[in-house]
Design a protein around this motif. Structure first.
Motif, short mmCIF file in Angstrom:
data_model
loop_
_atom_site.label_atom_id
_atom_site.label_comp_id
_atom_site.label_asym_id
_atom_site.label_seq_id
_atom_site.Cartn_x
_atom_site.Cartn_y
_atom_site.Cartn_z
N THR A 1 16.02 6.12 13.86
CA THR A 1 16.25 5.89 12.43
C THR A 1 17.19 6.97 11.93
O THR A 1 17.25 8.05 12.51
N THR A 2 17.92 6.69 10.88
CA THR A 2 18.92 7.64 10.39
C THR A 2 18.51 8.20 9.04
O THR A 2 18.64 7.55 8.00
N ASN A 3 17.92 9.38 9.06
CA ASN A 3 17.71 10.22 7.87
C ASN A 3 16.60 9.77 6.92
O ASN A 3 16.25 10.51 6.00
N ILE A 4 16.05 8.58 7.09
CA ILE A 4 14.92 8.12 6.27
C ILE A 4 13.91 7.42 7.17
O ILE A 4 14.28 6.60 8.01
N ALA A 5 12.62 7.77 6.98
CA ALA A 5 11.56 7.13 7.75
C ALA A 5 10.34 6.95 6.85
O ALA A 5 10.16 7.65 5.85
N LYS A 6 9.47 6.03 7.25
CA LYS A 6 8.27 5.70 6.49
C LYS A 6 7.04 5.89 7.37
O LYS A 6 6.99 5.41 8.51
N GLY B 1 0.82 -1.20 0.00
CA GLY B 1 0.00 0.00 0.00
C GLY B 1 0.86 1.25 0.00
O GLY B 1 2.02 1.22 0.43
N PRO B 2 0.33 2.36 -0.50
CA PRO B 2 1.10 3.61 -0.56
C PRO B 2 1.54 4.05 0.83
O PRO B 2 0.78 3.95 1.80
N ALA B 3 2.77 4.56 0.92
CA ALA B 3 3.30 5.08 2.18
C ALA B 3 4.08 6.35 1.88
O ALA B 3 4.54 6.58 0.76
N LEU B 4 4.20 7.19 2.89
CA LEU B 4 4.96 8.43 2.79
C LEU B 4 6.39 8.17 3.25
O LEU B 4 6.61 7.66 4.36
N TYR B 5 7.36 8.53 2.41
CA TYR B 5 8.77 8.39 2.77
C TYR B 5 9.37 9.78 2.96
O TYR B 5 9.20 10.67 2.11
N VAL B 6 10.06 9.96 4.08
CA VAL B 6 10.62 11.25 4.44
C VAL B 6 12.13 11.10 4.59
O VAL B 6 12.62 10.17 5.23
N GLY B 7 12.87 12.03 3.97
CA GLY B 7 14.32 12.02 4.08
C GLY B 7 14.83 13.36 4.56
O GLY B 7 14.15 14.37 4.46
#
Length: 470
Positions: free
Chosen positions: A26-31, A9-15
């Motif tokens: 977490t290091t610099n990337i999260a979902k 399913g679609p998820a938002l990825y943040v960097g």
């Protein structure tokens, strides 16, 4: 930020540059899966400070790029791919002359990257690269500085950034690729471009500029194929991202107002010929915008959105801002002792406060930021000539009353007042050292005090000097 579907399913990825998402390290990337944050990276290394600048969906995988040497222990210089299970190196390694990737874009089955490149010893510039499935190839001649944004407009690739020339020819911060050469778009702009987007068949640029085609255009402008035009009264400070959400153009950045329209507070929507606010906006900069489901999502350095808590990331449902869980938190990247107190630099927050800090000194059992402080991440600290030298990726010093004080990449603090060595750097400062009677700064820049200086420079108290060819 981007939205990607790994099959669940679609998820938002943040960097970016952070160490916690929700309750998870977490290091610099999260979902964000719609209900909770999930960690994506346990470790990321780099010569200076690792960070993520861009995502793109390509070949059924999520591509992440920025500045790093390894991700989860896997060697992957500044670009890596996520297959939904593990991080892997991108199939083709970037040219050895490239260290930073600022933006990614998929177009006609190829992946495009805007990068910083060492063009020759002591000469740093920018370039657009194209991955055709087997090889990274340069797209035309290099630029004289970073490429920060890419978009397709009128079936042509358009690049924006900090460059003013391509192959020695004036291009003034934005250029289009006609298949053979980089061509100008009118006279261009008078300062840096940070973001590009297409809206209502026109090309929209945002950034540091205040003129387009030689006419006033405060930080945002529209190219119709013939000339540049302002969008209303423009915005009163830097635009860092532009995004089209539900057919509407949305801007994020450092701005507060548009003409007589007050309290936009870092985010605004273009509607009926004017910039209008989304509730009461944010309490600090918006650096990234995207759409997740039916909501607009904003990411940046804020701690409140619409008067509600929203640590660095929040969503707009059309009428209100809502936090995404407990948000994202950064970390401390530099420590020193100054005037008998421990001083920390970085991008962090203390447990009893929702306020983001980039510089603070320890007072008793808590951290206290100075009344005037850098507006973005601090990477290095050292004591020099009875002052605290501070280096990082900031472009100004924020104060409670009045406009920010310009301070690019480096500033000096005597415990009460700030000063800026010359005009500072044209990029980020990542390391500081005292050398004789001078302070030396290393980082990602090509000028110090307006003088050529490739990645390292010396300030003697009056003037900037390069250290050899850098």
């Amino acid at each position: 930020m981007t939205t990607w579907d790994d099959g669940c399913g679609p998820a938002l990825y943040v960097g970016g540059q952070f160490v916690v998402a929700g309750p998870h390290p977490t290091t610099n990337i999260a979902k964000w899966n719609g209900s909770e944050w999930q960690p994506m990276v346990t470790s990321m290394t780099a010569t200076f400070v690792p960070q993520i600048h861009a995502f793109a969906a390509y070949g059924g995988e999520l591509i992440a790029a920025g500045y790093f040497n390894t991700i989860n222990g896997v060697a992957a210089r500044s670009i890596a791919r996520w297959n939904g299970v593990a991080w892997q190196p991108f199939p083709g390694e970037l040219p050895t002359s490239v260290d930073w990737v600022h933006c990614l874009m998929e177009y006609q089955g190829a992946l495009y990257a805007g990068v910083t490149e060492l063009l020759a010893p002591g000469q740093v510039g920018g370039r657009v690269l194209r991955w055709d499935g087997s090889t990274w190839r340069p797209v035309g001649a290099p630029m004289n500085a970073d490429v920060k944004a890419l978009v397709v407009w009128d079936d042509q690739v358009v690049a924006g950034g900090w460059f003013s020339t391509t192959d020695g020819q004036p291009r003034n911060y934005v250029a289009r690729w006609d298949g053979a050469d980089w061509q100008p778009l009118g006279v261009g702009l008078n300062s840096y471009v940070e973001t590009l987007v297409v809206h209502d068949n026109a090309l929209i640029a945002g950034g540091f500029f205040t003129e387009a085609d030689g006419q006033p255009a405060d930080h945002v402008a529209r190219w119709d194929g013939t000339s540049w035009q302002p969008l209303g009264a423009g915005l009163n400070d830097v635009v860092l991202d532009l995004h089209v959400h539900d057919g509407h153009l949305v801007a994020g950045g450092w701005f507060m107002t548009s003409g007589s329209t007050l309290s936009l507070n870092s985010v605004a929507v273009w509607s009926d010929g004017n910039w209008t606010r989304l509730s009461s906006g944010m309490n600090s900069a918006v650096r990234a915008l995207t759409t997740f489901g039916t909501d607009l999502v904003a990411g940046g350095q804020f701690t409140t959105a619409g008067g509600r808590g929203g640590s660095s990331v929040s969503r707009w449902n059309g009428s209100q801002w809502f936090a995404l869980g407990s948000g994202i938190t950064g970390g401390i990247g530099a420590l020193d002792v100054f005037q008998g107190s421990l001083v920390a630099g970085g991008y962090f927050r203390q447990g009893d406060s929702n306020a983001d800090m980039f510089l603070a000194r320890r007072q008793g059992d808590h951290w206290q930021p100075p009344q005037i402080a850098p507006d973005s991440t601090v990477h290095a600290l050292t004591v020099w000539n009875d002052t605290l030298a501070v280096a990082g990726c900031f472009v100004g010093l924020i104060r409670d009353i009045g406009d920010p004080i310009p301070a690019k990449g480096i500033a000096l603090w005597d415990g009460q007042n700030w000063s800026v060595p010359g005009t500072g750097l044209n990029g980020c400062g990542y390391a500081l050292a005292v050398y004789g009677d001078s302070i030396v700064v290393g980082g990602s820049f090509t000028e110090a005090g307006g003088q050529p200086a490739s990645q390292i420079a010396r300030w003697d108290g009056s003037n900037w000097f390069p250290l050899g060819s850098g």
